[in-house]
Design a protein around this motif. Structure first.
Motif, PDB file in Angstrom:
ATOM      1  N   PHE A  36     -30.576 -13.816 -26.298  1.00 54.60           N
ATOM      2  CA  PHE A  36     -29.415 -13.894 -27.196  1.00 54.60           C
ATOM      3  C   PHE A  36     -28.242 -14.374 -26.357  1.00 54.60           C
ATOM      4  O   PHE A  36     -27.937 -13.799 -25.315  1.00 54.60           O
ATOM      5  N   TRP A  37     -27.599 -15.435 -26.802  1.00 57.47           N
ATOM      6  CA  TRP A  37     -26.456 -16.019 -26.082  1.00 57.47           C
ATOM      7  C   TRP A  37     -26.831 -16.249 -24.600  1.00 57.47           C
ATOM      8  O   TRP A  37     -26.104 -15.896 -23.678  1.00 57.47           O
ATOM      9  N   SER A  38     -28.047 -16.793 -24.417  1.00 55.50           N
ATOM     10  CA  SER A  38     -28.563 -17.146 -23.085  1.00 55.50           C
ATOM     11  C   SER A  38     -28.799 -15.975 -22.140  1.00 55.50           C
ATOM     12  O   SER A  38     -28.886 -16.151 -20.923  1.00 55.50           O
TER      13      SER A  38
ATOM     14  N   ILE B 107     -33.735  -6.529 -23.722  1.00 53.46           N
ATOM     15  CA  ILE B 107     -34.929  -5.722 -23.957  1.00 53.46           C
ATOM     16  C   ILE B 107     -34.953  -5.377 -25.441  1.00 53.46           C
ATOM     17  O   ILE B 107     -33.918  -5.003 -26.011  1.00 53.46           O
ATOM     18  N   VAL B 108     -36.136  -5.499 -26.069  1.00 49.36           N
ATOM     19  CA  VAL B 108     -36.269  -5.059 -27.461  1.00 49.36           C
ATOM     20  C   VAL B 108     -37.524  -4.203 -27.624  1.00 49.36           C
ATOM     21  O   VAL B 108     -38.457  -4.312 -26.825  1.00 49.36           O
TER      22      VAL B 108
ATOM     23  N   SER C  81     -29.977  -3.316 -30.427  1.00 43.18           N
ATOM     24  CA  SER C  81     -30.280  -3.602 -29.013  1.00 43.18           C
ATOM     25  C   SER C  81     -29.009  -3.727 -28.178  1.00 43.18           C
ATOM     26  O   SER C  81     -29.084  -3.832 -26.948  1.00 43.18           O
ATOM     27  N   GLY C  82     -27.864  -3.777 -28.837  1.00 44.17           N
ATOM     28  CA  GLY C  82     -26.595  -3.946 -28.116  1.00 44.17           C
ATOM     29  C   GLY C  82     -26.220  -5.399 -27.922  1.00 44.17           C
ATOM     30  O   GLY C  82     -25.234  -5.713 -27.247  1.00 44.17           O
ATOM     31  N   ALA C  83     -26.996  -6.312 -28.520  1.00 51.28           N
ATOM     32  CA  ALA C  83     -26.789  -7.743 -28.250  1.00 51.28           C
ATOM     33  C   ALA C  83     -25.336  -8.189 -28.489  1.00 51.28           C
ATOM     34  O   ALA C  83     -24.747  -8.875 -27.634  1.00 51.28           O
ATOM     35  N   ILE C  84     -24.749  -7.793 -29.615  1.00 55.07           N
ATOM     36  CA  ILE C  84     -23.385  -8.254 -29.925  1.00 55.07           C
ATOM     37  C   ILE C  84     -22.383  -7.611 -28.964  1.00 55.07           C
ATOM     38  O   ILE C  84     -21.568  -8.297 -28.327  1.00 55.07           O
TER      39      ILE C  84
ATOM     40  N   LYS D  71     -30.093   0.625 -21.910  1.00 56.43           N
ATOM     41  CA  LYS D  71     -30.895  -0.083 -20.895  1.00 56.43           C
ATOM     42  C   LYS D  71     -30.375  -1.502 -20.736  1.00 56.43           C
ATOM     43  O   LYS D  71     -30.252  -2.013 -19.636  1.00 56.43           O
ATOM     44  N   ASN D  72     -30.090  -2.148 -21.870  1.00 54.61           N
ATOM     45  CA  ASN D  72     -29.594  -3.522 -21.808  1.00 54.61           C
ATOM     46  C   ASN D  72     -28.254  -3.596 -21.100  1.00 54.61           C
ATOM     47  O   ASN D  72     -28.010  -4.516 -20.320  1.00 54.61           O
TER      48      ASN D  72
END
Ligand code: GLN
Length: 280
Positions: free
Chosen positions: A80-82, A86-87, A124-127, A155-156
Motif C-alpha cells: 500500500f503506497w509502496s 502485514i495482513v 491493518s493500519g495502512a492509512i 506490528k505494521n
C-alpha cells in the motif's frame, strides 16, 4: 511426491488454478513467497530442484488458493503506497482504491505541516501509518473495534517505523479522548449486506465487520458523521471512502449534518469514491 524443478512445480500449480484468470501469476507469487526470492529468479533458474519442504509448503498454498483464499492472506502481506503491510484474515486487505484517501490528504496539507489526524477503523493500519510516514509532523491516532486488527496494525507500525501512531481500542469515537482533530479520515464498512459482490473473490474471506454495514451500507458513515463535530476543530475535515454508488447519499448526509464545502473525488476508473466536508 518426487522432486520437482521450479518449472515443473509452476506448471503443476498453474494447471491446478486453471479456473482463475491469474493462475500463472498467483503460482509465481506464492512460490516466490515460499523460496524467499523474486519472481525473476524463476526465469534465471527454471531447472533448479525445489527442496521437499518447499514443494510441500507450496502445494499446500496452491490448495488454499484453489478454494479462493486471497493471495495477500497466503503470503501475509500486501503493498500500500509502496510499502509492504502485514495482513491476516483479521483485517481487510488494503486496496489500491484507498490510496485515493492519501492523495486527497496530500492535496489538502503540505508535507511539513503539523496537524492531527484521527483514523477510524484502521484495520491493518495502512492509512494511519502511511499518513504518519508521509507527514512527519502530523500526530496520528487510529482506532479499531477489533483487538486482533490492532495487533496487526501495531506490528505494521513497528515494522515500518511509524512508532508515533497512537492506537486505541474503540468502537468508533467511544474511547477517543475528547480532543479536536484537524482531520478525521475513515474507510468504514460500507457494503450493503445483499450486495452480490460479497459472494465473489477475496471479500469472501475478509472480516465481515470491515466490509458490511446495515442501512444499505450507510449505517457507520451516518454514525461517524453525526458524531464527528465534537472531535473536529472548526474548519476541520471529515473524509470518507465509500462505494461508487454512494456519492450522492454521502454528500447529502454530510450537508444535512451541517458540514460545509463538500468535495468529491474520483478513483482511476472515474467513480466517485471519496467525499469530504468541513466543520463550519
Ligand atoms: N472497497 C472494498 C470493496 O469493495 C470495501 C471496503 C469497505 O467496505 N470499506 O471490496
Amino acid at each position: 511426491m518426487a522432486n520437482l524443478t521450479i518449472k515443473e512445480a509452476l506448471k503443476l500449480a498453474s494447471n491446478s488454478l486453471l479456473d482463475s484468470d491469474s493462475g500463472e501469476l498467483d503460482s509465481e507469487v506464492l512460490l516466490a513467497h515460499v523460496v524467499k526470492k523474486n519472481r525473476s529468479y524463476f526465469r534465471a533458474w527454471p531447472d533448479r530442484t525445489l527442496s521437499a519442504d518447499d514443494l510441500h509448503t507450496f502445494l499446500q498454498l496452491i490448495e488454499q488458493r484453489q478454494i479462493g483464499q486471497p493471495i495477500a492472506y497466503l503470503t501475509g502481506e500486501r503493498e500500500f503506497w509502496s510499502r509492504s503491510f502485514i495482513v491476516s484474515p483479521d483485517v481487510l486487505i488494503p486496496r489500491p482504491d484507498t490510496e485515493l484517501l492519501i492523495d486527497i490528504v496530500q492535496q489538502k496539507f503540505t508535507t511539513n505541516q503539523s496537524f492531527s489526524i484521527l483514523d477510524l477503523g484502521t484495520g491493518s493500519g495502512a492509512i494511519a501509518i502511511t499518513l504518519a510516514l508521509e507527514f512527519s509532523n502530523a500526530s496520528v491516532t487510529a482506532v479499531d473495534s477489533s483487538i486482533k486488527a490492532l495487533a496487526i496494525a501495531n506490528k505494521n507500525s513497528r515494522q515500518l517505523n511509524a512508532n508515533k501512531v497512537e492506537f486505541i481500542h474503540s468502537v468508533w469515537f467511544e474511547q477517543v479522548p475528547s480532543k479536536a482533530f484537524d482531520i478525521i479520515i475513515s474507510n468504514p464498512p460500507y457494503i450493503c449486506q445483499t450486495d452480490p459482490h460479497l459472494l465473489d473473490g477475496d471479500v469472501r474471506f475478509e472480516p465481515n465487520s470491515a466490509l458490511v454495514a446495515m442501512d444499505g451500507g450507510l449505517l457507520d458513515i451516518k454514525h461517524i458523521t453525526s458524531n464527528a463535530h465534537k472531535y473536529l476543530k472548526s474548519d476541520g475535515v471529515l473524509l470518507f471512502e465509500h462505494g461508487y454508488q454512494q456519492g450522492v447519499q454521502v454528500k447529502n448526509l454530510l450537508e444535512s449534518s451541517g458540514f460545509k464545502s463538500t468535495e468529491q473525488f474520483q478513483d482511476i476508473q472515474g467513480h466517485t469514491r471519496a467525499t469530504l466536508g468541513k466543520k463550519p
